[in-house]
Design a protein around this motif. Structure first.
Motif, PDB file in Angstrom:
ATOM      1  N   VAL A  83       9.533 -18.196  22.032  1.00  0.00           N
ATOM      2  CA  VAL A  83       9.468 -16.555  21.874  1.00  0.00           C
ATOM      3  C   VAL A  83       8.618 -16.385  20.649  1.00  0.00           C
ATOM      4  N   THR A  84       7.545 -15.579  20.861  1.00  0.00           N
ATOM      5  CA  THR A  84       6.606 -15.181  19.590  1.00  0.00           C
ATOM      6  C   THR A  84       6.592 -13.824  19.715  1.00  0.00           C
ATOM      7  N   ILE A  85       7.028 -13.040  18.523  1.00  0.00           N
ATOM      8  CA  ILE A  85       6.991 -11.669  17.950  1.00  0.00           C
ATOM      9  C   ILE A  85       5.803 -11.533  17.032  1.00  0.00           C
TER      10      ILE A  85
ATOM     11  N   ALA B 212       0.290  -6.634  18.024  1.00  0.00           N
ATOM     12  CA  ALA B 212       1.441  -5.771  17.080  1.00  0.00           C
ATOM     13  C   ALA B 212       2.414  -5.069  18.030  1.00  0.00           C
ATOM     14  N   GLY B 213       3.837  -5.588  17.627  1.00  0.00           N
ATOM     15  CA  GLY B 213       4.893  -5.009  18.468  1.00  0.00           C
ATOM     16  C   GLY B 213       5.156  -5.982  19.974  1.00  0.00           C
ATOM     17  N   ASP B 214       4.264  -6.754  20.252  1.00  0.00           N
ATOM     18  CA  ASP B 214       4.318  -7.433  21.645  1.00  0.00           C
ATOM     19  C   ASP B 214       5.225  -8.835  21.400  1.00  0.00           C
ATOM     20  N   VAL B 215       5.739  -9.213  22.564  1.00  0.00           N
ATOM     21  CA  VAL B 215       6.646 -10.448  22.700  1.00  0.00           C
ATOM     22  C   VAL B 215       6.174 -11.280  23.556  1.00  0.00           C
ATOM     23  N   GLN B 216       6.207 -12.516  23.245  1.00  0.00           N
ATOM     24  CA  GLN B 216       5.755 -13.514  24.277  1.00  0.00           C
ATOM     25  C   GLN B 216       6.661 -14.535  24.410  1.00  0.00           C
ATOM     26  N   TRP B 217       7.298 -14.511  25.882  1.00  0.00           N
ATOM     27  CA  TRP B 217       8.559 -15.237  26.095  1.00  0.00           C
ATOM     28  C   TRP B 217       8.120 -16.469  27.085  1.00  0.00           C
ATOM     29  N   MET B 218       7.955 -17.537  26.614  1.00  0.00           N
ATOM     30  CA  MET B 218       7.382 -18.860  27.333  1.00  0.00           C
ATOM     31  C   MET B 218       8.516 -19.866  27.742  1.00  0.00           C
ATOM     32  N   THR B 219       8.869 -20.072  28.917  1.00  0.00           N
ATOM     33  CA  THR B 219       9.848 -20.931  29.552  1.00  0.00           C
ATOM     34  C   THR B 219       9.020 -22.219  29.676  1.00  0.00           C
TER      35      THR B 219
ATOM     36  N   HIS C 110       0.987 -11.601  11.108  1.00  0.00           N
ATOM     37  CA  HIS C 110       2.307 -11.675  10.693  1.00  0.00           C
ATOM     38  C   HIS C 110       3.137 -11.743  12.223  1.00  0.00           C
ATOM     39  N   GLY C 111       4.030 -12.592  11.991  1.00  0.00           N
ATOM     40  CA  GLY C 111       5.116 -12.626  13.021  1.00  0.00           C
ATOM     41  C   GLY C 111       5.984 -13.771  12.793  1.00  0.00           C
ATOM     42  N   VAL C 112       6.962 -13.979  14.041  1.00  0.00           N
ATOM     43  CA  VAL C 112       7.834 -14.955  14.187  1.00  0.00           C
ATOM     44  C   VAL C 112       7.862 -15.904  15.397  1.00  0.00           C
ATOM     45  N   GLN C 113       7.907 -17.103  15.425  1.00  0.00           N
ATOM     46  CA  GLN C 113       8.134 -17.811  16.749  1.00  0.00           C
ATOM     47  C   GLN C 113       9.644 -18.436  16.624  1.00  0.00           C
ATOM     48  N   ILE C 114      10.389 -18.208  17.757  1.00  0.00           N
ATOM     49  CA  ILE C 114      11.839 -18.725  17.963  1.00  0.00           C
ATOM     50  C   ILE C 114      11.821 -19.675  19.160  1.00  0.00           C
ATOM     51  N   TRP C 115      12.495 -20.658  18.902  1.00  0.00           N
ATOM     52  CA  TRP C 115      12.716 -21.911  19.971  1.00  0.00           C
ATOM     53  C   TRP C 115      14.054 -21.434  20.600  1.00  0.00           C
ATOM     54  N   VAL C 116      14.193 -21.135  21.744  1.00  0.00           N
ATOM     55  CA  VAL C 116      15.548 -20.954  22.351  1.00  0.00           C
ATOM     56  C   VAL C 116      15.840 -22.170  23.452  1.00  0.00           C
ATOM     57  N   ASN C 117      17.149 -22.701  23.245  1.00  0.00           N
ATOM     58  CA  ASN C 117      17.573 -24.010  24.071  1.00  0.00           C
ATOM     59  C   ASN C 117      17.804 -23.575  25.304  1.00  0.00           C
ATOM     60  N   LEU C 118      17.427 -24.601  26.386  1.00  0.00           N
ATOM     61  CA  LEU C 118      18.036 -24.198  27.825  1.00  0.00           C
ATOM     62  C   LEU C 118      19.047 -25.106  28.130  1.00  0.00           C
ATOM     63  N   PRO C 119      20.239 -24.827  28.779  1.00  0.00           N
ATOM     64  CA  PRO C 119      21.411 -25.676  29.120  1.00  0.00           C
ATOM     65  C   PRO C 119      20.716 -26.698  30.008  1.00  0.00           C
ATOM     66  N   LYS C 120      21.511 -27.903  30.051  1.00  0.00           N
ATOM     67  CA  LYS C 120      21.063 -28.891  30.990  1.00  0.00           C
ATOM     68  C   LYS C 120      20.657 -28.668  32.290  1.00  0.00           C
ATOM     69  N   GLU C 121      21.625 -27.684  32.876  1.00  0.00           N
ATOM     70  CA  GLU C 121      21.194 -27.461  34.201  1.00  0.00           C
ATOM     71  C   GLU C 121      19.785 -26.585  34.357  1.00  0.00           C
TER      72      GLU C 121
ATOM     73  N   TYR D 299       8.620 -18.918  10.420  1.00  0.00           N
ATOM     74  CA  TYR D 299       8.031 -17.445  10.137  1.00  0.00           C
ATOM     75  C   TYR D 299       6.655 -17.425   9.857  1.00  0.00           C
ATOM     76  N   LEU D 300       5.886 -16.612  10.536  1.00  0.00           N
ATOM     77  CA  LEU D 300       4.291 -16.695  10.315  1.00  0.00           C
ATOM     78  C   LEU D 300       3.780 -15.639   9.308  1.00  0.00           C
ATOM     79  N   GLY D 301       3.134 -16.228   8.451  1.00  0.00           N
ATOM     80  CA  GLY D 301       2.483 -15.479   7.441  1.00  0.00           C
ATOM     81  C   GLY D 301       3.535 -14.728   6.606  1.00  0.00           C
ATOM     82  N   PRO D 302       3.287 -13.631   6.247  1.00  0.00           N
ATOM     83  CA  PRO D 302       1.875 -12.715   6.549  1.00  0.00           C
ATOM     84  C   PRO D 302       0.746 -13.130   5.648  1.00  0.00           C
ATOM     85  N   ALA D 303      -0.479 -13.292   6.321  1.00  0.00           N
ATOM     86  CA  ALA D 303      -1.597 -14.018   5.715  1.00  0.00           C
ATOM     87  C   ALA D 303      -2.861 -13.181   6.371  1.00  0.00           C
ATOM     88  N   GLU D 304      -3.729 -13.144   5.386  1.00  0.00           N
ATOM     89  CA  GLU D 304      -5.180 -12.355   5.422  1.00  0.00           C
ATOM     90  C   GLU D 304      -6.154 -13.324   5.792  1.00  0.00           C
TER      91      GLU D 304
END
Length: 295
Positions: A71-73, A93-100, A123-134, A43-48
């Motif tokens: 995933v960064t929101i 603000a409002g955008d999302v970055q989804w990097m594989t 202010h935002g949030v970054q989430i890591w999403v797992n990938l299956p082995k394949e 959870y990023l911030g909120p920070a000025e």
């Protein structure tokens, strides 16, 4: 109704580089096995921030990833991204970055030009999403998902709205391309309203509160920077806020595979982690060219 299995929160922030004050809500070191396919949430911030010196950009420099997606929101502020696969851009603000990250890349994340020059809130949030082995060694890719391309669904009786980033909400699909079944909803809930949500009964279900508080099933309250992990049984739960609230729902199909993680690499075995380290150190994940005027 889906019962709460447990809650978890983070109170102590740490710095990611010099641009991102983060609270780690969970990581692959603690509860990842319970909330697959999700590995980490910062959870990023909120920070000025004041304006930066002209020769310095706040953020985190070149570093690698392999075996998952980030995933960064962004709720406020802006983040500039660049990676060795050719992906990049500025999310606001409002955008999302989804990097594989997939088979591996290096990237950097810095404050965007406007917040660097003028200062402002991040202010935002970054989430890591797992990938299956394949798919862990899939070719890296980058999805820049702009605010205007994320569908917004109004909740009944003016109770708020849901932005569908990934998956499906009441028949509306989100724009993110995913490797496994994932629901990722950005929710704004109005004060005093009760809303029922229906989700797949056999999947992970997590409610994250950025600011609230929010009660689940008119029972336990979940506070700021806290998650509630719900049981997989049953398919409905309710949310009610005492004030205008910002929260997220994370849902997805479980990846029933071992997790072996070390820093920016998440694979299935220690041997694969060792291979990732070797590939990074030998330059196989690529490099970023130095930008003119950067320190």
């Amino acid at each position: 109704m889906k019962k709460i299995l447990f809650t978890q929160r983070a109170n102590t922030p740490h710095w990611v580089g010099d641009g991102f004050p983060a609270r780690s809500i969970f990581s692959y070191h603690d509860i990842a096995k319970d909330i697959s396919p999700f590995l980490l949430m910062d959870y990023l911030g909120p920070a000025e921030f004041p304006p930066s010196r002209s020769s310095h950009r706040r953020g985190v420099g070149e570093h690698p990833h392999r075996g998952f997606e980030t995933v960064t929101i962004i709720y406020s502020g802006e983040v500039a991204h660049r990676d060795s696969s050719g992906g990049g851009g500025v999310i606001r603000a409002g955008d999302v970055q989804w990097m594989t990250a997939g088979s591996g890349l290096v990237h950097e994340e810095f404050h965007g030009k406007e917040i660097s020059e003028k200062g402002g809130e991040l202010h935002g949030v970054q989430i890591w999403v797992n990938l299956p082995k394949e798919h862990k060694m899939t070719k890296p890719k980058y999805q820049a998902i702009k605010k205007e391309n994320i569908p917004v669904i109004q909740l009944p009786d003016g109770a708020g709205n849901v932005r569908v980033i990934a998956g499906d909400f009441n028949g509306t699909k989100g724009p993110a391309s995913t490797f496994t079944s994932i629901n990722m909803w950005d929710i704004d809930l109005k004060a005093g309203r009760l809303v029922e949500f229906k989700v797949p009964a056999d999947q992970t279900a997590v409610v994250f509160v950025a600011h609230g508080p929010v009660s689940i099933n008119e029972g336990q309250f979940i506070e700021d920077a806290e998650i509630a992990v719900l049981e997989k049984e049953n398919d409905t739960f309710t949310l009610k806020s005492t004030q205008d609230a910002k929260l997220m729902f994370l849902g997805g199909a479980t990846i029933n595979e071992p997790i072996s993680g070390y820093g920016p690499f998440v694979m299935n075995t220690p041997a694969e982690i060792a291979e990732a380290l070797k590939d990074y150190e030998s330059g196989k994940m690529g490099v970023l060219e130095k930008l003119e005027g950067s320190e």
